[in-house]
Enzyme design. Structure first.
Site, short mmCIF file in Angstrom:
data_model
loop_
_atom_site.label_atom_id
_atom_site.label_comp_id
_atom_site.label_asym_id
_atom_site.label_seq_id
_atom_site.Cartn_x
_atom_site.Cartn_y
_atom_site.Cartn_z
N ARG A 270 0.83 -1.21 0.00
CA ARG A 270 0.00 0.00 0.00
C ARG A 270 0.87 1.26 0.00
NH1 ARG A 270 0.21 2.12 5.02
NH2 ARG A 270 0.76 0.73 6.73
N GLY B 178 -0.69 -23.06 7.90
CA GLY B 178 0.13 -24.13 8.44
C GLY B 178 1.49 -23.64 8.90
N LYS C 176 -4.61 -21.10 16.57
CA LYS C 176 -3.26 -21.48 17.01
C LYS C 176 -2.47 -20.25 17.44
CE LYS C 176 -0.49 -19.98 13.61
NZ LYS C 176 0.88 -19.39 13.68
#
Length: 320
Positions: free
Chosen positions: A30, A130, A185
């Site tokens: 940006r 992951g 997580k």
């Protein structure tokens, strides 16, 4: 394939750099971004030097016009604003891959739901989550991650196009579980950092086991497969989040306990608000998430929260 990566943080910049070896890649940041300015001036950051063939732009329209597929790697809480901008452009037929983890705090929506609500053109959306850190991948250390989508064909396509020996991609078949597990997580990572900060590191094994069990119940209540909590999106990511020196969420938790300033993005600090709400809505007890929330936002003493979780009333390990 022409690939655009939106987001010039450490993960987005790495993915753009890495995939430029096999695809024509453009990296967007940006206007006003200090990270993007550094890349444009020096073509490097703290982790890597950009290859010569990688294109840089601050023009979102140019980035969209270029792309067949688009990787988005930004803060989860900024996705809706970006998606609204994308809706104003011609993006029909493109594949969007969300390489980011989180739940929108203001709505408790998963990130693919945010995309669906804001973009009304025919696109395909996948998530890619992951374990794995830029520092390790840059050193040639491989890892496994998972791709998921509401469309199995889209999942298959992303894995076939972007999988490699360095980043082995598995095919997820439970979008709810994959998204919730990946977001959650980071909250467990903050809890791990708190344990490190107070010298209770040995409790992280119990935290891993109970954390995965807690999130499995939430995933099940939301209509997902509870086994996803034990896959790559959640439990599989614990080593990178609960133990790694590179983990922003673990480091945030440790810094919080020690009263130190931490100036990097820790998505779990926002996500825990949404998880507590989702737990309440779905009538699922989330003691670890609640403890993290109480420490961060209710001012409760650390020693009154996490350590006491492991002194709770004895019950069966897998009781609901």
């Amino acid at each position: 394939m022409k690939l655009t990566v939106l987001g010039c943080g450490r993960w987005g910049t790495f993915l753009a750099s890495y995939h430029s070896a096999n695809h024509d890649v453009m990296l967007w940041g940006r206007p006003g971004s200090a990270s993007m300015q550094e890349l444009m001036e020096t073509r490097k950051n703290s982790y890597l030097t950009l290859p010569e063939n990688l294109r840089l732009t601050q023009d979102l329209g140019q980035a969209m016009e270029w792309a067949d597929a688009v990787i988005i790697s930004i803060s989860a809480q900024h996705l809706r604003q970006l998606a609204a901008q994308l809706q104003q452009m011609e993006i029909a037929g493109k594949v969007f891959i969300l390489c980011m983890k989180g739940i929108e705090v203001s709505t408790n929506k998963r990130l693919t739901q945010v995309m669906e609500e804001e973009i009304h053109q025919p696109i395909q959306t996948a998530v890619w989550v992951g374990p794995g850190h830029v520092q390790d991948f840059s050193a040639g250390i491989p890892n496994c991650m998972v791709v998921d989508s509401a469309s199995p064909e889209t999942t298959d396509w992303v894995v076939e196009q972007l999988g490699s020996e360095l980043i082995r991609l598995y095919k997820g078949r439970d979008l709810i579980g994959t998204e919730v597990g990946a977001a959650a997580k980071n909250v467990i990572g903050i809890a791990a950092g708190v344990l490190d900060g107070i010298g209770y590191t040995s409790l992280k094994g119990a935290l891993m086991a109970r954390g995965a069990r807690e999130i499995s119940r939430l995933i099940r209540s939301m209509g997902g497969n509870e086994l996803s909590a034990y896959g790559l999106c959640h439990l599989g990511d614990y080593e990178a989040t609960l133990f790694s020196a590179h983990s922003h969420n673990r480091r945030f938790g440790e810094s919080f306990v020690k009263g130190e300033h931490f100036d990097h993005l820790a998505e779990g600090a926002s996500t825990v608000k949404a998880l507590v709400e989702l737990g309440s809505q779905n009538q699922v007890e989330l003691p670890i998430c609640r403890a993290v929330y109480d420490m961060l936002y209710e001012g409760k003493d650390v020693h009154e929260c996490l350590p006491k979780l492991f002194q709770r009333t004895v019950k069966g390990e897998f009781d609901y």
